[in-house]
Design a protein around this motif. Structure first.
Motif, PDB file in Angstrom:
ATOM      1  N   THR A 451       0.641  -1.162   0.088  1.00 43.90           N
ATOM      2  CA  THR A 451      -0.002  -0.036   0.065  1.00 43.90           C
ATOM      3  C   THR A 451       0.828   1.248   0.029  1.00 43.90           C
ATOM      4  O   THR A 451       0.733   2.248  -0.661  1.00 43.90           O
ATOM      5  N   ILE A 452       1.933   1.463   0.774  1.00 47.35           N
ATOM      6  CA  ILE A 452       2.932   2.545   0.865  1.00 47.35           C
ATOM      7  C   ILE A 452       3.488   2.625  -0.420  1.00 47.35           C
ATOM      8  O   ILE A 452       3.623   3.565  -1.144  1.00 47.35           O
ATOM      9  N   CYS A 453       3.844   1.432  -0.997  1.00 49.28           N
ATOM     10  CA  CYS A 453       4.527   1.608  -2.519  1.00 49.28           C
ATOM     11  C   CYS A 453       3.903   1.984  -3.482  1.00 49.28           C
ATOM     12  O   CYS A 453       3.975   2.897  -4.244  1.00 49.28           O
ATOM     13  N   LEU A 454       2.328   1.864  -3.130  1.00 52.77           N
ATOM     14  CA  LEU A 454       1.597   2.249  -4.452  1.00 52.77           C
ATOM     15  C   LEU A 454       1.293   3.824  -4.228  1.00 52.77           C
ATOM     16  O   LEU A 454       1.279   4.335  -5.031  1.00 52.77           O
ATOM     17  N   GLY A 455       1.248   3.966  -2.984  1.00 50.44           N
ATOM     18  CA  GLY A 455       0.970   5.450  -2.989  1.00 50.44           C
ATOM     19  C   GLY A 455       2.242   6.227  -3.179  1.00 50.44           C
ATOM     20  O   GLY A 455       1.958   7.411  -3.848  1.00 50.44           O
ATOM     21  N   ARG A 456       3.341   5.742  -3.082  1.00 49.14           N
ATOM     22  CA  ARG A 456       4.376   6.392  -3.437  1.00 49.14           C
ATOM     23  C   ARG A 456       4.975   6.661  -5.172  1.00 49.14           C
ATOM     24  O   ARG A 456       5.526   7.269  -5.386  1.00 49.14           O
TER      25      ARG A 456
END
Length: 783
Positions: A451-456
């Motif tokens: 999720t963090i990766c997709l946000g970034r």
């Protein structure tokens, strides 16, 4: 004059068939040689050229020829590496590895203590070799005789008076005094008795004195003369005692370079430094055991940033690469390798490290893969985009599906490092497919990091993919049982609010955010409120810019029409009726209401009705125009048996009927969206409006059926009751299926069995009243 010499030498070199091209001149102070940077013609590699002009320095020609001769024969790691020597009628050339004068760094005092100890250790070890193994005397040890190679190592040069003591006519005895600036560096015993005193003193005493002067220069930046010899200013405390013994006036008491090295290498000595140990252990790295290799790497990691970078690039890095690829160095050696490689220029990195990194990504060792992924941010800037896109990322993809969770997690994290080097096709296709798998991983930490990766990486996704993928991913994370996964989803939605359209914000994101306001974890509730506020502010801001209505402007009203009204009165509250297309004037309602299909059928049934049958009530509302009468049961004919009479309804059944009516109300609210053709018809209306079927004539062999008594048109209550029971018991058709026509429905509900004997109807609740008449005296309706 110096410029003229340089120009002439360059012209000669360019015009001749020399195997090198002379470049810029390098200042080395007072010397019989002129130093130039140069390149080899055959391979273009860098080199240095020491040039001696014979015509300008005829008196020192023996010194130059001695230096050429000794350079050819003397081989040691601490000596300048000579590539070639060339003698012409006008010049002497010594072609060496690329070097720079140490005197530059000494004058700037830019040498750290650790680097100085490391360099002095190299020079002292080289002098030990010259004195003990070669039985020679250098005779001119000073800062101007030491050079720094491309790897940062200190190399000893200045072999103008280097002499073997086995020679009777050594050049040092005759020409030692004509060395430039000899008076400042000459030992006191030579000043008094000449160079012949070497024969009467220890062989290493001359070079020991020169080593002491070099130590003073390195730590103080300048040596003025003999009065400074032996002073300990800025000399490291651990070295001061040995340094004094090098500079003592009595040559017989001086500490030789060999003993100086020995004292420095003792436990706790001044030469016991990580850099020196690294230099000694590096060459045998591939032969070390795992424990020794780990100790070596720990020392390498402990080196400070002020150590010579060039040495690590030129010497340490190649040895580490060999250990990683062929010596089983493992991830620790690889980590140190990549740390050094991060300081290389892009060209150097591509030449030395890129091929190795590509090969290592194909290695199945999980520890190596994790180490590579951890260090990707350090080297990604130096990796070409084509290499990352075509060679490295295809190898990385196996990590998304690896059975080891640590490999999957590190692969997800490494996406942030390589995302800018990947093509749009890979980012919006292959990469998103793999991230969709890790978003559903069994490990909650991997789901959270996805999720963090997709946000970034949201800004790297294409416009056609971004909103659809992110909304699906983030809203799914809000339902994750892992609290940090839900929090990551909220933070990602807050960070990527700009990538969603207002329709997505209102229709997809906000409904998913609302459950987080009542999350069991306070952290999620707080963050949910913050995120919700952000989206509400955006929605409200956008809503304020929208038009008041999307309906087209109405045409001008005609003369015979009135304006539409709101509700049936002046009531403006929420309970007022919706916008009506009718007018307030009753006189405008004219014409006849067209009968519906069911109405036509009822009219035909009315026309075919016998005169004795009461008229059909088309709807419950029709009875509202008649005055309300007291309903009472009709008088039954005397000839009718008691078994033909209807069973009275008891009080208990009336209560059950009221409860069922309440249930029907809730069912109606739940079915408000159903189509009109899915609504139930009025059973009561259907029962009384359907003609009674004719009973067959009794025969001699069968028992006559119970025939309803013909009382001149009065309905048969027992038959109606049986039909009513069947209608009640039959379930409603499923939603969405069309019911049969009302004619068929009426026929089914009005069918009376004519083959069975007439029996008393079961005690079943009966609804014979119109929907707006809730009187319990159901029989009075037939008056």
């Amino acid at each position: 004059m110096d410029f003229l010499k340089s120009a002439v030498a360059s012209a000669i070199a360019k015009g001749s068939s020399l195997p090198f091209s002379i470049g810029d001149r390098v200042d080395i102070g007072d010397s019989i040689w002129t130093l130039h940077n140069a390149t080899k013609r055959d391979d273009g590699s860098a080199c240095s050229v020491f040039t001696f002009d014979i015509a300008a320095n005829k008196s020192r020609l023996p010194l130059a020829k001695n230096a050429v001769r000794k350079s050819r024969t003397l081989r040691h790691p601490g000596v300048i590496k000579v590539l070639d020597t060339i003698e012409t009628e006008s010049n002497l050339y010594i072609v060496t590895e690329r070097v720079a004068p140490l005197s530059w760094s000494v004058k700037r005092r830019s040498i750290s203590e650790e680097t100085a100890k490391w360099g002095l250790y190299t020079v002292a070890s080289t002098l030990k070799f010259i004195n003990d193994d070669a039985s020679s005397v250098h005779g001119a040890v000073r800062a101007s005789s030491v050079f720094s190679s491309e790897s940062g190592e200190w190399k000893l040069g200045g072999f103008d008076i280097l002499s073997s003591m086995k020679e009777d006519e050594a050049i040092i005895y005759t020409y030692g005094s004509i060395v430039p600036d000899a008076a400042r560096y000459t030992p006191p015993e030579v000043v008094k008795g000449g160079w012949d005193v070497i024969k009467r003193n220890p062989l290493a005493s001359i070079d020991a004195y020169g080593l002491g002067v070099l130590i003073f220069e390195v730590f103080n930046g300048h040596f003025a003369g003999a009065e400074q010899v032996g002073k300990t200013t800025n000399i490291p405390p651990s070295m001061q005692q040995s340094y004094k013994r090098l500079c003592t006036a009595n040559p017989k008491l001086r500490l030789s370079p060999a003993h100086f090295v020995e004292q420095g290498k003792k436990h706790g000595g001044f030469f016991q430094t990580p850099l020196i140990r690294l230099t000694e252990d590096m060459e045998s790295l591939g032969l070390k055991s795992d424990a020794e290799r780990e100790e070596f790497i720990n020392e390498l990691d402990g080196l400070s940033e002020d150590f010579p970078e060039d040495f690590f690039k030129m010497k340490v890095l190649p040895e580490l690469l060999k250990s990683v690829e062929f010596g089983g160095g493992g991830p620790k050696v690889l980590g140190a390798t990549l740390k050094i490689g991060s300081k290389l220029s892009p060209d150097e990195f591509n030449a030395k490290l890129t091929p190795v990194v590509v090969r290592l990504f194909g290695n199945p060792d999980r520890a190596l893969r994790v180490c590579l992924l951890d260090n990707l941010p350090l080297m990604i800037d130096n990796l070409p985009q084509k290499v990352v896109n075509d060679k490295i990322f295809p190898q990385m993809t196996s990590g998304f599906t690896d059975v080891a969770p640590v490999v999957r997690e590190q692969t997800v994290k490494a996406v942030l490092a390589v995302i800018n080097k990947l093509s749009d096709r890979i980012v919006n296709g292959e990469l998103l497919k793999y991230l969709a798998r890790t978003a559903n991983d069994e490990q909650p930490g991997i789901r959270t990091n996805t999720t963090i990766c997709l946000g970034r990486i949201a800004k790297n996704l294409s416009d056609g993919t971004r909103s659809k993928v992110l909304v699906a991913a983030f809203t799914r994370s809000l339902r994750d049982p892992f609290v940090h996964a839900r929090n990551a989803g909220l933070l990602a939605l807050s960070a990527t609010i700009d990538v969603f359209s207002e329709d997505d914000c209102a229709g997809k994101v906000l409904p998913a955010l609302c459950p987080t306001l009542l999350d069991k974890e306070k952290m999620i509730r707080d963050q949910g409120n913050k995120t919700l506020d952000l989206y509400l502010q955006r929605i409200r801001k956008f809503g304020s810019t929208m038009a008041d209505t999307a309906l087209p402007a109405s045409a001008p009203a005609e003369g015979n029409k009135t304006e539409a009204r709101i509700g049936t009165s002046n009531d403006k509250s929420w309970a007022g009726w919706a916008i009506s297309s009718f007018t307030n004037k009753i006189t405008t309602a004219n014409g006849e209401i067209q009968p519906t299909e069911n109405g036509n059928k009822l009219a035909k049934a009315e026309a075919a009705r016998p005169a004795s049958v009461p008229p059909v009530i088309s709807s419950p509302s029709a009875s509202l125009e008649l005055p309300r009468q007291t309903l009472r049961p009709a008088a039954q004919p005397l000839g009718r048996s008691m078994s033909d009479r209807p069973v009275p309804v008891v009080q208990e059944e009336a209560e059950e009927e009221a409860e069922e009516e309440a249930d029907d109300v809730f069912d109606a609210w739940g079915a408000m969206d159903d189509d009109d053709d899915e609504k139930d018809e009025d059973t009561f209306t259907a029962a009384v409006s359907t003609p009674k079927p004719t009973s067959p004539e009794p025969t001699a062999t069968t028992k006559p059926a119970a025939v309803p008594y013909d009382d001149g048109g009065e309905p048969d209550f027992a038959g109606w009751l049986a039909a009513k029971s069947k209608a009640k018991a039959k379930p409603l058709p499923p939603k969405g299926l069309n019911k049969a026509s009302s004619t068929n429905t009426v026929a089914r509900t009005a069918t009376v069995s004519t083959t069975k004997p007439r029996v008393a109807a079961p005690a079943k609740k009966i609804d014979t009243t119109p929907k707006d008449a809730m009187d319990d005296d159901w029989g009075d309706a037939w008056d």
